[in-house]
Design an enzyme around this catalytic site. Structure first.
Site, PDB file in Angstrom:
ATOM      1  N   PRO A  12      46.726  36.185  35.436  1.00 57.08           N
ATOM      2  CA  PRO A  12      45.825  37.248  34.986  1.00 57.08           C
ATOM      3  C   PRO A  12      44.857  37.737  36.062  1.00 57.08           C
ATOM      4  O   PRO A  12      44.356  36.954  36.873  1.00 57.08           O
ATOM      5  CB  PRO A  12      45.055  36.598  33.836  1.00 57.08           C
ATOM      6  CG  PRO A  12      45.213  35.135  34.019  1.00 57.08           C
ATOM      7  CD  PRO A  12      46.553  34.948  34.674  1.00 57.08           C
ATOM      8  N   ASN A  13      44.643  39.040  36.012  1.00 62.44           N
ATOM      9  CA  ASN A  13      43.671  39.763  36.852  1.00 62.44           C
ATOM     10  C   ASN A  13      44.104  39.910  38.303  1.00 62.44           C
ATOM     11  O   ASN A  13      43.432  40.598  39.072  1.00 62.44           O
ATOM     12  CB  ASN A  13      42.271  39.108  36.776  1.00 62.44           C
ATOM     13  CG  ASN A  13      41.750  39.077  35.357  1.00 62.44           C
ATOM     14  OD1 ASN A  13      41.748  40.102  34.679  1.00 62.44           O
ATOM     15  ND2 ASN A  13      41.367  37.905  34.868  1.00 62.44           N
ATOM     16  N   ARG A  20      39.143  43.999  42.965  1.00 64.70           N
ATOM     17  CA  ARG A  20      38.483  42.935  42.214  1.00 64.70           C
ATOM     18  C   ARG A  20      37.650  42.042  43.147  1.00 64.70           C
ATOM     19  O   ARG A  20      38.219  41.384  44.036  1.00 64.70           O
ATOM     20  CB  ARG A  20      39.576  42.086  41.560  1.00 64.70           C
ATOM     21  CG  ARG A  20      39.083  40.877  40.846  1.00 64.70           C
ATOM     22  CD  ARG A  20      40.223  39.952  40.462  1.00 64.70           C
ATOM     23  NE  ARG A  20      39.698  38.841  39.709  1.00 64.70           N
ATOM     24  CZ  ARG A  20      40.305  37.687  39.551  1.00 64.70           C
ATOM     25  NH1 ARG A  20      41.506  37.503  40.073  1.00 64.70           N
ATOM     26  NH2 ARG A  20      39.744  36.740  38.856  1.00 64.70           N
ATOM     27  N   TYR A  25      37.908  37.810  46.948  1.00 66.11           N
ATOM     28  CA  TYR A  25      39.368  37.848  47.014  1.00 66.11           C
ATOM     29  C   TYR A  25      39.929  38.718  48.142  1.00 66.11           C
ATOM     30  O   TYR A  25      41.144  38.759  48.335  1.00 66.11           O
ATOM     31  CB  TYR A  25      39.933  38.301  45.662  1.00 66.11           C
ATOM     32  CG  TYR A  25      39.573  37.348  44.534  1.00 66.11           C
ATOM     33  CD1 TYR A  25      40.033  36.037  44.557  1.00 66.11           C
ATOM     34  CD2 TYR A  25      38.739  37.741  43.492  1.00 66.11           C
ATOM     35  CE1 TYR A  25      39.692  35.149  43.546  1.00 66.11           C
ATOM     36  CE2 TYR A  25      38.389  36.859  42.474  1.00 66.11           C
ATOM     37  CZ  TYR A  25      38.867  35.565  42.519  1.00 66.11           C
ATOM     38  OH  TYR A  25      38.532  34.683  41.517  1.00 66.11           O
ATOM     39  N   ASN A  76      50.317  31.484  41.640  1.00 69.65           N
ATOM     40  CA  ASN A  76      48.861  31.603  41.532  1.00 69.65           C
ATOM     41  C   ASN A  76      48.614  31.945  40.065  1.00 69.65           C
ATOM     42  O   ASN A  76      48.793  33.093  39.657  1.00 69.65           O
ATOM     43  CB  ASN A  76      48.306  32.699  42.446  1.00 69.65           C
ATOM     44  CG  ASN A  76      46.792  32.777  42.363  1.00 69.65           C
ATOM     45  OD1 ASN A  76      46.172  32.125  41.514  1.00 69.65           O
ATOM     46  ND2 ASN A  76      46.181  33.575  43.228  1.00 69.65           N
ATOM     47  N   ALA A  79      43.087  32.383  36.408  1.00 68.54           N
ATOM     48  CA  ALA A  79      42.216  31.590  35.540  1.00 68.54           C
ATOM     49  C   ALA A  79      42.991  30.582  34.684  1.00 68.54           C
ATOM     50  O   ALA A  79      42.434  29.546  34.285  1.00 68.54           O
ATOM     51  CB  ALA A  79      41.396  32.518  34.649  1.00 68.54           C
ATOM     52  N   GLU A 100      51.327  25.521  44.398  1.00 69.39           N
ATOM     53  CA  GLU A 100      50.204  26.247  43.799  1.00 69.39           C
ATOM     54  C   GLU A 100      49.381  26.893  44.913  1.00 69.39           C
ATOM     55  O   GLU A 100      49.065  26.221  45.903  1.00 69.39           O
ATOM     56  CB  GLU A 100      49.345  25.239  43.029  1.00 69.39           C
ATOM     57  CG  GLU A 100      48.068  25.815  42.473  1.00 69.39           C
ATOM     58  CD  GLU A 100      47.203  24.750  41.777  1.00 69.39           C
ATOM     59  OE1 GLU A 100      47.637  23.577  41.674  1.00 69.39           O
ATOM     60  OE2 GLU A 100      46.099  25.106  41.365  1.00 69.39           O
ATOM     61  N   HIS A 102      45.968  29.634  45.899  1.00 68.41           N
ATOM     62  CA  HIS A 102      44.774  30.406  45.506  1.00 68.41           C
ATOM     63  C   HIS A 102      44.245  31.138  46.722  1.00 68.41           C
ATOM     64  O   HIS A 102      44.217  30.579  47.826  1.00 68.41           O
ATOM     65  CB  HIS A 102      43.683  29.482  44.954  1.00 68.41           C
ATOM     66  CG  HIS A 102      44.118  28.747  43.743  1.00 68.41           C
ATOM     67  ND1 HIS A 102      44.201  29.330  42.509  1.00 68.41           N
ATOM     68  CD2 HIS A 102      44.569  27.478  43.585  1.00 68.41           C
ATOM     69  CE1 HIS A 102      44.660  28.461  41.634  1.00 68.41           C
ATOM     70  NE2 HIS A 102      44.905  27.319  42.264  1.00 68.41           N
ATOM     71  N   ARG A 109      33.654  26.798  44.674  1.00 69.98           N
ATOM     72  CA  ARG A 109      33.164  27.736  43.663  1.00 69.98           C
ATOM     73  C   ARG A 109      32.625  26.980  42.436  1.00 69.98           C
ATOM     74  O   ARG A 109      32.290  25.814  42.525  1.00 69.98           O
ATOM     75  CB  ARG A 109      34.294  28.718  43.324  1.00 69.98           C
ATOM     76  CG  ARG A 109      34.756  29.494  44.573  1.00 69.98           C
ATOM     77  CD  ARG A 109      35.791  30.524  44.241  1.00 69.98           C
ATOM     78  NE  ARG A 109      35.253  31.518  43.309  1.00 69.98           N
ATOM     79  CZ  ARG A 109      36.011  32.354  42.592  1.00 69.98           C
ATOM     80  NH1 ARG A 109      37.332  32.315  42.728  1.00 69.98           N
ATOM     81  NH2 ARG A 109      35.451  33.209  41.767  1.00 69.98           N
TER      82      ARG A 109
END
Ligand code: DQA
Length: 148
Positions: A12-13, A20, A25, A76, A79, A100, A102, A109
């Site tokens: 998502p996103n 964004r 990012y 990725n 969330a 995985e 990111h 964070r």
């Protein structure tokens, strides 16, 4: 031996990349990242299928559909990394090697981003290198598959 086929899954996103929170990012769009990945895939002599969805069920279905089609998954999960037992179970269920990635360093964070449901069932995780995380992840995944 036939070429390895890799499923690249974005959650998502990530369709909003480029606009964004660019301070976190960066300015690359998902299309830019996919183009970089395609160039790397040509060098590595593998084929890619790139998918993005904002829907957990679609991501679970895509993981199931990877069975007998793809030998590796680069993900990725956005969330859903921090919330989705369903995505973790799907990855564990198909037992396809997964890396995985990111863009941001999730450990620098908010606390809620420090836990990944995927990490424990992945070969490894690459976090914090922007679009480069995907390239490093693809290289690591292909190297793993070749050594296996
Ligand atoms: C992300 C990190 C997640 O915490 C966040 O929810 C994202 C993007 C990253 O690539 O840095 O959507 O996965």
């Amino acid at each position: 031996m036939s070429k390895f086929s890799i499923l690249v899954l974005n959650g998502p996103n990530l369709n909003l990349l480029g606009k964004r929170e660019p301070n976190i990012y960066g300015h690359l769009t998902l299309e830019d990242i996919n183009k970089m990945l395609e160039q790397e895939a040509t060098k590595l002599d593998v084929t890619l299928s790139c998918l993005q969805s904002n829907h957990e069920g679609f991501l679970v279905d895509s993981i199931h559909n990877a069975l007998n089609h793809h030998q590796g998954i680069l993900i990725n999960a956005g969330a859903y990394t921090h919330t989705s037992v369903a995505i973790r179970d799907a990855l564990a269920g198909v037992a396809i090697p997964v890396v995985e990635v990111h863009l941001s360093n999730i450990y620098r964070r908010e606390d809620f981003r420090h836990h990944s449901y995927i990490a424990a069932i992945a070969i490894g995780q690459i976090s914090g290198f922007g679009g480069q995380s995907y390239l490093l992840g693809l290289q690591a995944l292909v190297n793993y598959l070749q050594e296996k």
